[in-house]
Scaffold this motif. Structure first.
Motif, PDB file in Angstrom:
ATOM      1  N   ALA A 168      74.714  39.123  41.959  1.00  0.00           N
ATOM      2  CA  ALA A 168      74.657  37.677  42.201  1.00  0.00           C
ATOM      3  C   ALA A 168      74.124  36.935  40.981  1.00  0.00           C
ATOM      4  O   ALA A 168      74.633  35.860  40.630  1.00  0.00           O
ATOM      5  N   MET A 169      73.103  37.490  40.325  1.00  0.00           N
ATOM      6  CA  MET A 169      72.576  36.856  39.122  1.00  0.00           C
ATOM      7  C   MET A 169      73.628  36.792  38.024  1.00  0.00           C
ATOM      8  O   MET A 169      73.757  35.780  37.316  1.00  0.00           O
ATOM      9  N   MET A 170      74.406  37.879  37.876  1.00  0.00           N
ATOM     10  CA  MET A 170      75.450  37.907  36.863  1.00  0.00           C
ATOM     11  C   MET A 170      76.556  36.905  37.175  1.00  0.00           C
ATOM     12  O   MET A 170      77.033  36.185  36.297  1.00  0.00           O
ATOM     13  N   ILE A 171      76.958  36.844  38.437  1.00  0.00           N
ATOM     14  CA  ILE A 171      77.988  35.888  38.839  1.00  0.00           C
ATOM     15  C   ILE A 171      77.496  34.461  38.631  1.00  0.00           C
ATOM     16  O   ILE A 171      78.239  33.591  38.151  1.00  0.00           O
ATOM     17  N   ALA A 172      76.233  34.207  38.958  1.00  0.00           N
ATOM     18  CA  ALA A 172      75.667  32.876  38.744  1.00  0.00           C
ATOM     19  C   ALA A 172      75.736  32.486  37.270  1.00  0.00           C
ATOM     20  O   ALA A 172      75.926  31.314  36.930  1.00  0.00           O
ATOM     21  N   GLY A 173      75.609  33.477  36.381  1.00  0.00           N
ATOM     22  CA  GLY A 173      75.687  33.220  34.946  1.00  0.00           C
ATOM     23  C   GLY A 173      77.057  32.802  34.465  1.00  0.00           C
ATOM     24  O   GLY A 173      77.211  32.323  33.327  1.00  0.00           O
ATOM     25  N   LEU A 174      78.086  32.965  35.316  1.00  0.00           N
ATOM     26  CA  LEU A 174      79.438  32.529  34.960  1.00  0.00           C
ATOM     27  C   LEU A 174      79.675  31.045  35.263  1.00  0.00           C
ATOM     28  O   LEU A 174      80.680  30.479  34.813  1.00  0.00           O
ATOM     29  N   GLY A 219      84.910  29.110  28.099  1.00  0.00           N
ATOM     30  CA  GLY A 219      84.686  30.099  29.143  1.00  0.00           C
ATOM     31  C   GLY A 219      83.382  30.848  28.949  1.00  0.00           C
ATOM     32  O   GLY A 219      82.805  30.862  27.862  1.00  0.00           O
ATOM     33  N   ARG A 220      82.937  31.507  30.018  1.00  0.00           N
ATOM     34  CA  ARG A 220      81.687  32.266  29.966  1.00  0.00           C
ATOM     35  C   ARG A 220      81.943  33.752  30.198  1.00  0.00           C
ATOM     36  O   ARG A 220      82.844  34.135  30.951  1.00  0.00           O
ATOM     37  N   LEU A 221      81.139  34.554  29.531  1.00  0.00           N
ATOM     38  CA  LEU A 221      81.192  36.009  29.667  1.00  0.00           C
ATOM     39  C   LEU A 221      79.781  36.507  29.932  1.00  0.00           C
ATOM     40  O   LEU A 221      78.828  36.087  29.275  1.00  0.00           O
ATOM     41  N   VAL A 222      79.641  37.403  30.910  1.00  0.00           N
ATOM     42  CA  VAL A 222      78.349  38.018  31.216  1.00  0.00           C
ATOM     43  C   VAL A 222      78.483  39.523  31.044  1.00  0.00           C
ATOM     44  O   VAL A 222      79.408  40.134  31.590  1.00  0.00           O
ATOM     45  N   GLN A 223      77.559  40.094  30.277  1.00  0.00           N
ATOM     46  CA  GLN A 223      77.597  41.539  30.004  1.00  0.00           C
ATOM     47  C   GLN A 223      76.178  42.050  29.741  1.00  0.00           C
ATOM     48  O   GLN A 223      75.385  41.371  29.078  1.00  0.00           O
ATOM     49  N   PRO A 224      75.857  43.254  30.235  1.00  0.00           N
ATOM     50  CA  PRO A 224      74.606  43.898  29.818  1.00  0.00           C
ATOM     51  C   PRO A 224      74.745  44.417  28.385  1.00  0.00           C
ATOM     52  O   PRO A 224      75.667  45.167  28.077  1.00  0.00           O
ATOM     53  N   ILE A 225      73.834  43.984  27.528  1.00  0.00           N
ATOM     54  CA  ILE A 225      73.886  44.345  26.117  1.00  0.00           C
ATOM     55  C   ILE A 225      72.824  45.412  25.836  1.00  0.00           C
ATOM     56  O   ILE A 225      71.629  45.180  26.030  1.00  0.00           O
ATOM     57  N   GLY A 226      73.268  46.579  25.384  1.00  0.00           N
ATOM     58  CA  GLY A 226      72.363  47.683  25.092  1.00  0.00           C
ATOM     59  C   GLY A 226      73.106  48.998  25.110  1.00  0.00           C
ATOM     60  O   GLY A 226      74.325  49.042  25.335  1.00  0.00           O
ATOM     61  N   PRO A 227      72.388  50.113  24.906  1.00  0.00           N
ATOM     62  CA  PRO A 227      73.028  51.417  24.771  1.00  0.00           C
ATOM     63  C   PRO A 227      73.266  52.140  26.085  1.00  0.00           C
ATOM     64  O   PRO A 227      73.817  53.237  26.105  1.00  0.00           O
ATOM     65  N   GLY A 228      72.891  51.518  27.219  1.00  0.00           N
ATOM     66  CA  GLY A 228      72.963  52.207  28.500  1.00  0.00           C
ATOM     67  C   GLY A 228      71.577  52.725  28.833  1.00  0.00           C
ATOM     68  O   GLY A 228      71.171  53.777  28.372  1.00  0.00           O
ATOM     69  N   GLN A 240      69.633  44.032  28.224  1.00  0.00           N
ATOM     70  CA  GLN A 240      69.516  42.593  28.402  1.00  0.00           C
ATOM     71  C   GLN A 240      70.851  42.097  28.953  1.00  0.00           C
ATOM     72  O   GLN A 240      71.884  42.241  28.299  1.00  0.00           O
ATOM     73  N   VAL A 241      70.828  41.551  30.149  1.00  0.00           N
ATOM     74  CA  VAL A 241      72.045  41.006  30.735  1.00  0.00           C
ATOM     75  C   VAL A 241      72.191  39.586  30.197  1.00  0.00           C
ATOM     76  O   VAL A 241      71.392  38.705  30.511  1.00  0.00           O
ATOM     77  N   MET A 242      73.221  39.400  29.374  1.00  0.00           N
ATOM     78  CA  MET A 242      73.387  38.148  28.642  1.00  0.00           C
ATOM     79  C   MET A 242      74.577  37.340  29.156  1.00  0.00           C
ATOM     80  O   MET A 242      75.610  37.893  29.539  1.00  0.00           O
ATOM     81  N   SER A 243      74.411  36.019  29.109  1.00  0.00           N
ATOM     82  CA  SER A 243      75.513  35.101  29.353  1.00  0.00           C
ATOM     83  C   SER A 243      75.946  34.521  28.008  1.00  0.00           C
ATOM     84  O   SER A 243      75.101  34.069  27.221  1.00  0.00           O
ATOM     85  N   ARG A 250      72.231  32.555  27.272  1.00  0.00           N
ATOM     86  CA  ARG A 250      70.891  32.850  27.783  1.00  0.00           C
ATOM     87  C   ARG A 250      70.830  34.282  28.297  1.00  0.00           C
ATOM     88  O   ARG A 250      71.843  34.878  28.637  1.00  0.00           O
ATOM     89  N   MET A 251      69.608  34.840  28.349  1.00  0.00           N
ATOM     90  CA  MET A 251      69.404  36.140  28.963  1.00  0.00           C
ATOM     91  C   MET A 251      69.119  35.928  30.444  1.00  0.00           C
ATOM     92  O   MET A 251      68.249  35.144  30.805  1.00  0.00           O
ATOM     93  N   LEU A 252      69.863  36.640  31.279  1.00  0.00           N
ATOM     94  CA  LEU A 252      69.717  36.464  32.721  1.00  0.00           C
ATOM     95  C   LEU A 252      68.610  37.336  33.291  1.00  0.00           C
ATOM     96  O   LEU A 252      67.855  36.899  34.163  1.00  0.00           O
ATOM     97  N   THR A 253      68.538  38.586  32.818  1.00  0.00           N
ATOM     98  CA  THR A 253      67.540  39.520  33.324  1.00  0.00           C
ATOM     99  C   THR A 253      67.585  40.796  32.506  1.00  0.00           C
ATOM    100  O   THR A 253      68.477  40.976  31.661  1.00  0.00           O
ATOM    101  N   LEU A 254      66.636  41.679  32.741  1.00  0.00           N
ATOM    102  CA  LEU A 254      66.682  43.041  32.219  1.00  0.00           C
ATOM    103  C   LEU A 254      67.121  43.960  33.347  1.00  0.00           C
ATOM    104  O   LEU A 254      66.725  43.767  34.500  1.00  0.00           O
TER     105      LEU A 254
END
Length: 214
Positions: A67-73, A168-177, A181-184, A196-200
């Motif tokens: 839901a947080m990721m979808i909200a970031g869109l 347009g907006r893209l939301v993706q977790p940025i990192g090595p796995g 950082q879940v970024m918008s 913005r960063m949405l969450t860790l």
């Protein structure tokens, strides 16, 4: 014990607690029975705000995190959306209730087949599901108004950035796995910019030609 299917408000409360206040999104969570999108032996836990295993070392995304990721869109309802990583379709179902249509791609054929059945069971007809390498997106259906990536990589793969339309907006977790950082991101005339960063959060790795080696 209360059945999972009798407690949609448990997930709505968890989503609210995570900071999501968009009433359209909260209603989509309320209208989407998570028990219909998890393996049968995990249905008793479907109303809990936790990830659940779905096979092949994969897990569902925690509902509040989805839901947080979808909200970031920042979806308004008219968008053509690309989802990377269908899983069993719960997040896809939320997107389908919030956007005009969704193109979603899943690398595991058996998981994709179950997701298709799950989505059909809920009467959701505005979803096109592909099986394949999500790191390259779905170029023949581009451009997209929004892209959501449910796996981690240190940067946004170039094909995904290229398939996102301007504004347009893209939301993706940025990192090595691991701890990402879940970024918008916002697509501007000059390229993709971090919004913005949405969450860790913890995510599995994005595998494929433009991700980590399979």
């Amino acid at each position: 014990m209360t059945e999972a299917t009798d407690a949609p408000e448990d997930l709505v409360r968890a989503v609210r607690a995570a900071g999501v206040s968009d009433e359209r999104l909260l209603q989509a969570v309320r209208a989407t029975p998570r028990a219909a999108f998890v393996p049968p032996d995990h249905r008793a836990h479907a109303c809990h705000d936790v990830p659940l295993p779905i096979g092949h070392g994969q897990v569902t995304t925690q509902p509040s995190l989805s839901a947080m990721m979808i909200a970031g869109l920042d979806l308004s309802g008219n968008e053509h959306v690309l989802e990377i990583g269908t899983g069993l379709g719960f997040q896809t179902a939320l997107l389908a209730r919030l956007a005009a249509d969704v193109v979603t791609i899943e690398m595991w054929p058996d998981i994709a087949h179950q997701a298709l059945c799950n989505l059909a069971g809920q009467g959701l007809r505005n979803v096109e599901l592909r099986v394949g390498d999500g790191s390259g997106g779905v170029p023949d259906r581009a451009p997209y108004d929004a892209v959501i990536v449910s796996a981690a990589f240190p940067e946004v793969p170039a094909p995904l950035a290229g398939q996102l339309c301007s504004g347009g907006r893209l939301v993706q977790p940025i990192g090595p796995g691991g701890q990402e950082q879940v970024m918008s991101f916002l697509r501007t005339p000059t390229g993709l910019e971090r919004s913005r960063m949405l969450t860790l959060a913890y995510f599995v790795r994005l595998r494929g030609r433009y991700g980590f080696p399979s």
